[in-house]
Design a protein around this motif. Sequence first.
Motif, PDB file in Angstrom:
ATOM      1  N   PHE A 203      13.217   9.128  -3.380  1.00  0.00           N
ATOM      2  CA  PHE A 203      12.229   7.887  -3.777  1.00  0.00           C
ATOM      3  C   PHE A 203      12.958   6.690  -3.712  1.00  0.00           C
ATOM      4  O   PHE A 203      12.868   5.712  -3.146  1.00  0.00           O
ATOM      5  CB  PHE A 203      11.626   7.976  -4.862  1.00  0.00           C
ATOM      6  CG  PHE A 203      10.115   8.966  -4.771  1.00  0.00           C
ATOM      7  CD1 PHE A 203       9.856   9.791  -3.683  1.00  0.00           C
ATOM      8  CD2 PHE A 203       9.153   9.176  -6.037  1.00  0.00           C
ATOM      9  CE1 PHE A 203       8.662  10.334  -3.738  1.00  0.00           C
ATOM     10  CE2 PHE A 203       8.024   9.640  -5.790  1.00  0.00           C
ATOM     11  CZ  PHE A 203       7.664  10.378  -4.584  1.00  0.00           C
ATOM     12  N   VAL A 204      13.895   6.618  -4.816  1.00  0.00           N
ATOM     13  CA  VAL A 204      14.881   5.310  -4.844  1.00  0.00           C
ATOM     14  C   VAL A 204      15.424   5.179  -3.546  1.00  0.00           C
ATOM     15  O   VAL A 204      15.523   3.876  -3.076  1.00  0.00           O
ATOM     16  CB  VAL A 204      15.791   5.456  -6.040  1.00  0.00           C
ATOM     17  CG1 VAL A 204      16.627   4.256  -6.269  1.00  0.00           C
ATOM     18  CG2 VAL A 204      15.052   5.734  -7.319  1.00  0.00           C
ATOM     19  N   GLY A 205      16.005   6.096  -2.715  1.00  0.00           N
ATOM     20  CA  GLY A 205      16.803   5.860  -1.398  1.00  0.00           C
ATOM     21  C   GLY A 205      15.704   5.280  -0.536  1.00  0.00           C
ATOM     22  O   GLY A 205      16.492   4.744   0.494  1.00  0.00           O
ATOM     23  N   GLY A 206      14.524   5.523  -0.566  1.00  0.00           N
ATOM     24  CA  GLY A 206      13.630   5.163   0.457  1.00  0.00           C
ATOM     25  C   GLY A 206      13.264   3.713   0.144  1.00  0.00           C
ATOM     26  O   GLY A 206      12.656   2.902   1.294  1.00  0.00           O
TER      27      GLY A 206
ATOM     28  N   PRO B 233       8.531   4.937  -1.311  1.00  0.00           N
ATOM     29  CA  PRO B 233       7.928   5.687  -2.215  1.00  0.00           C
ATOM     30  C   PRO B 233       6.736   5.146  -2.922  1.00  0.00           C
ATOM     31  O   PRO B 233       6.620   3.938  -2.924  1.00  0.00           O
ATOM     32  CB  PRO B 233       9.098   5.975  -3.393  1.00  0.00           C
ATOM     33  CG  PRO B 233       9.857   4.563  -3.336  1.00  0.00           C
ATOM     34  CD  PRO B 233       9.706   4.184  -1.838  1.00  0.00           C
ATOM     35  N   PRO B 234       5.976   6.102  -3.219  1.00  0.00           N
ATOM     36  CA  PRO B 234       5.831   7.648  -3.323  1.00  0.00           C
ATOM     37  C   PRO B 234       5.359   7.963  -1.962  1.00  0.00           C
ATOM     38  O   PRO B 234       4.317   7.965  -1.710  1.00  0.00           O
ATOM     39  CB  PRO B 234       4.819   7.985  -4.450  1.00  0.00           C
ATOM     40  CG  PRO B 234       3.780   6.788  -4.108  1.00  0.00           C
ATOM     41  CD  PRO B 234       4.688   5.626  -3.945  1.00  0.00           C
ATOM     42  N   SER B 235       6.373   8.760  -1.281  1.00  0.00           N
ATOM     43  CA  SER B 235       6.236   9.175  -0.026  1.00  0.00           C
ATOM     44  C   SER B 235       6.060  10.863  -0.155  1.00  0.00           C
ATOM     45  O   SER B 235       6.736  11.655  -0.562  1.00  0.00           O
ATOM     46  CB  SER B 235       7.512   8.910   0.773  1.00  0.00           C
ATOM     47  OG  SER B 235       7.563   9.945   1.899  1.00  0.00           O
ATOM     48  N   ILE B 236       4.757  11.285   0.496  1.00  0.00           N
ATOM     49  CA  ILE B 236       4.439  12.695   0.422  1.00  0.00           C
ATOM     50  C   ILE B 236       5.514  13.450   1.234  1.00  0.00           C
ATOM     51  O   ILE B 236       5.876  14.450   0.734  1.00  0.00           O
ATOM     52  CB  ILE B 236       3.102  13.062   1.045  1.00  0.00           C
ATOM     53  CG1 ILE B 236       2.017  12.301   0.158  1.00  0.00           C
ATOM     54  CG2 ILE B 236       2.861  14.277   1.427  1.00  0.00           C
ATOM     55  CD1 ILE B 236       0.644  11.919   0.541  1.00  0.00           C
TER      56      ILE B 236
ATOM     57  N   PHE C 127       0.988  -1.172  -0.162  1.00  0.00           N
ATOM     58  CA  PHE C 127       0.029  -0.068   0.062  1.00  0.00           C
ATOM     59  C   PHE C 127       0.869   1.257  -0.022  1.00  0.00           C
ATOM     60  O   PHE C 127       0.608   2.298  -0.710  1.00  0.00           O
ATOM     61  CB  PHE C 127      -1.139   0.081   1.233  1.00  0.00           C
ATOM     62  CG  PHE C 127      -2.136   1.030   1.296  1.00  0.00           C
ATOM     63  CD1 PHE C 127      -3.093   0.615   0.852  1.00  0.00           C
ATOM     64  CD2 PHE C 127      -1.868   2.278   1.554  1.00  0.00           C
ATOM     65  CE1 PHE C 127      -4.302   1.102   0.834  1.00  0.00           C
ATOM     66  CE2 PHE C 127      -3.106   3.004   1.125  1.00  0.00           C
ATOM     67  CZ  PHE C 127      -4.305   2.596   1.098  1.00  0.00           C
ATOM     68  N   ALA C 128       1.834   1.275   1.102  1.00  0.00           N
ATOM     69  CA  ALA C 128       2.957   2.329   0.844  1.00  0.00           C
ATOM     70  C   ALA C 128       3.312   2.719  -0.570  1.00  0.00           C
ATOM     71  O   ALA C 128       3.681   3.962  -0.858  1.00  0.00           O
ATOM     72  CB  ALA C 128       4.121   1.731   1.770  1.00  0.00           C
ATOM     73  N   SER C 129       3.738   1.622  -1.207  1.00  0.00           N
ATOM     74  CA  SER C 129       4.308   1.857  -2.409  1.00  0.00           C
ATOM     75  C   SER C 129       3.251   2.335  -3.438  1.00  0.00           C
ATOM     76  O   SER C 129       3.686   2.787  -4.597  1.00  0.00           O
ATOM     77  CB  SER C 129       4.610   0.567  -3.146  1.00  0.00           C
ATOM     78  OG  SER C 129       3.832  -0.214  -3.415  1.00  0.00           O
ATOM     79  N   LEU C 130       2.008   2.259  -3.207  1.00  0.00           N
ATOM     80  CA  LEU C 130       1.010   2.767  -4.106  1.00  0.00           C
ATOM     81  C   LEU C 130       0.311   4.408  -3.661  1.00  0.00           C
ATOM     82  O   LEU C 130       0.265   5.190  -4.539  1.00  0.00           O
ATOM     83  CB  LEU C 130      -0.253   1.995  -4.068  1.00  0.00           C
ATOM     84  CG  LEU C 130      -0.129   0.655  -4.273  1.00  0.00           C
ATOM     85  CD1 LEU C 130      -1.556  -0.139  -4.266  1.00  0.00           C
ATOM     86  CD2 LEU C 130       0.443   0.517  -5.783  1.00  0.00           C
ATOM     87  N   SER C 131       0.283   4.505  -2.538  1.00  0.00           N
ATOM     88  CA  SER C 131      -0.347   5.861  -2.044  1.00  0.00           C
ATOM     89  C   SER C 131       0.266   6.995  -1.252  1.00  0.00           C
ATOM     90  O   SER C 131       0.353   8.190  -1.509  1.00  0.00           O
ATOM     91  CB  SER C 131      -1.575   5.659  -1.140  1.00  0.00           C
ATOM     92  OG  SER C 131      -1.709   6.447   0.138  1.00  0.00           O
ATOM     93  N   GLY C 132       1.377   6.549  -0.448  1.00  0.00           N
ATOM     94  CA  GLY C 132       2.336   7.386   0.104  1.00  0.00           C
ATOM     95  C   GLY C 132       1.495   8.276   1.262  1.00  0.00           C
ATOM     96  O   GLY C 132       2.202   9.168   1.965  1.00  0.00           O
TER      97      GLY C 132
END
Lengths: 433, 157
Positions: free
Chosen positions: A171-174, A151-154, A104-109
Amino acid sequence: MNPLVVLLLSFFVLIAIRVNIGFALILSSAFVILLQDLPLVSVVNQMFAGIDSFTLLAVPFFMLLGRILNAGSITTRLLEVADGAVGHIRGGLGHVNVFVSMVFASLSGSAAADTASVGSILIPAMKKAGYPAPFAVALTAASSTLGVIIPPSIILIVYGAFGNVSIGALFVGGVVPGILVGLFMMLYTYILAVRYDFPANPFPGMRKLARVLVRGAPPLMIPIIVLGGIIAGLFTPTEGAIGAVLWALFLSLFIYRDIKFRELPKLFSDAVIDFAIPMFTVAGAGIFGWLIAYLGASQIVVNFILGVTDNGYLIMILLIGFLLLVGMVLNPISATLIFLPIIQALGDTAGMNPIHMGVLSTITLSVGLVTPPYGICLLVANQIGGASLGRSMLAAAPICALTILVGLLSLLFPDIILGLPKLLVPELIPSGG
Amino acid sequence: MLLHRLCDWMAAILRVFAWIAFAALIVTVGLQVLARNILHEPMIWTGDIAQLLFTWLIFLGAGAGLRTGSHYTVDLLPMHRPLVKAFTGCTGLISGVLVALIMLVNGWELAVIRSAAPIQSVGISRFWMYLPIPLCGAVMLLFLAEIAKDLFIRRDA
């Protein structure tokens, strides 16, 4: 009194007496602006400057994405995928909880969206299966914070937009630290499951597993669209976000048909409130952060810290401790914006790479979503689980410690954060560190 | 009753505006992606229109959020105590009025100052970019009047 002290003191007094955070930011700034004989119009001018960024446009789209995922059957499909993949391991529902939060984290942020959607299904199911309610609440809340790291993290968008750091590289670093936190949480769940005899779900069989994977594949395209597009240089984060929204709308309206066209106005207007409130706080933090910089706070803090130690690791550990405290009373967006100049100044002093610094501060601030008094994810999960808040906090403490542990590990081993960006987007990594 | 009805109307207008403007924002940014990546002919106006809609949505959405109680607060005080609840209700109200007045008065001043400059790509005054700030202040004042009425009438009762 020093205007910087007045600024910080008045802000913390206002939030302590339960003034809205956005209002507290604006009022304490307005007070100092009057003391400094500056015109009050600079308050609204800097508020506008705080949100005048094309990159921030990604935020409403990721918030809307969270609404679409919850309104249709996409969350249920992801739960089926998670159940098929990890549900049969000892402590199955706990693993499903963490796994689906990672997806879910990889979808919504949005961490709070994850808590509400996953928690409303899994917390009652975990309680029914014999898991203690405080553990179900704590695990749901803590695993939801992966939305801030993966990612995608707000928060990473806000950090990149205001800190002048590549959002693609952030994003890639997270990715790696986010997955690592998730794996640690699953390991912790497994240890508890063995100790307290939590059940496992039966293995669904390869055929059923293949079926749920096929059912879940279209929504799992979303992180590929967003991250793949950014890494390939096809999309900016905002464009990736709109691509993800259009894909999720296409799936929900035309393929799954679980959202009706007539439901769109409510979905959209609810999403507007979802993003308008944090963005209003961003506007308030715009003037507050400007004053922090104007009054030279970064240099004062750097000088103070250098007076204590000039060891890079110790500086960073002091900063992590400070951010953990700040995260307890401020949401991560406000905390990032207000203290960004200080975070970056200390990062530079400690010789940290800006990407490393951005992801590390975000990991640290994510803990505040679970810790009191501003532990919004824990409050939402507790509302669903109906457990004692005190017991839920106690149950959450070791899980939060795992997130902090990953933060410390990535401080010691920078490649946990920088390894993947170096491999995939080396051109986006600034020098330093 | 009149005040509640007025607030209901305002909330309904804001909801309709919100979904239409958000749909327009999606279309605008969607067009931008299409133009840049597929048609290879960037449409510069889409960026300015998107920013304009974004600003309106943030400020009017924040105004609407005041009525739904969606703004972030931190609970450090024992809110179950009636005296604490009444005190925080009053401080929240006063701070809200001050913020709304700053946004209304100084926001309008800023919009007027900026009105001389145009948004080049769409040929309209930048006044429209800043107008949602004072409007947000006005919407907040209306909803704060309703909150004040509820707070004091309930206390009297």
